[in-house]
Design a protein around this motif. Structure first.
Motif: not given
Length: 164
Positions: A94-112
């Motif tokens: 949720d915290w990471m999602r807030s960073l994406i929303s605030q910065a308005e950037v694409p993202h990748e979540l890598h699941l190991l």
């Protein structure tokens, strides 16, 4: 003319010793990418205070609160960030999602996605080398792993799964 890649936030999810930091370093090796590592910051700022899982929860929350605006600013300035903070719980994501929303950037979540037996074997090897800022016992691994929850489809992340 080649188009510049947009600033992107790279996130990593995986159990202890799944290879999160190794993957983070690999992702950050490209141009215009900055690696920010929770282990680096917590070991330097809070080393003497990190004794329990409760300490980790409290101190990592303080670090996230301090680093969040900084990460958003970096992304807004056009530099990608590889965030080597564990995306292992819904609260952290949720915290990471807030960073994406605030910065308005694409993202990748890598699941190991590795079995516990592999992670524990790697943990024992890492502890024996003594190079990591934190020594983690099998019991502590089990304690932390109880909180691990892989991202679900309803969370809306762009997930890339790694199985080795």
């Amino acid at each position: 003319m080649e188009q510049a890649q947009p600033a992107t936030l790279y996130l990593i999810c995986g159990k202890i010793c799944a290879g999160k930091s190794t993957l983070a370093r690999r992702l950050a090796s490209g141009p215009a990418k900055l690696l920010i590592s929770e282990d680096h910051w917590t070991s330097n700022l809070f080393a003497g205070d990190l004794k329990t899982i409760e300490d980790y929860g409290r101190l990592s929350a303080r670090l996230r609160a301090a680093m969040g605006p900084h990460v958003v600013d970096i992304l807004r300035r056009g530099l990608s960030v590889v965030l080597d903070f564990p995306a292992n719980t819904v609260k952290n994501r949720d915290w990471m999602r807030s960073l994406i929303s605030q910065a308005e950037v694409p993202h990748e979540l890598h699941l190991l996605d590795l079995p516990d037996a592999v992670c524990k074997a790697r943990l024992r090897e890492r502890n024996a080398r003594g190079e990591h800022p934190f020594q983690v016992t099998d019991a502590e691994y089990d304690q932390f792993t109880r909180y691990f929850l892989a991202p679900g489809p309803g969370e809306g992340f762009n997930v890339i799964v790694h199985t080795d």
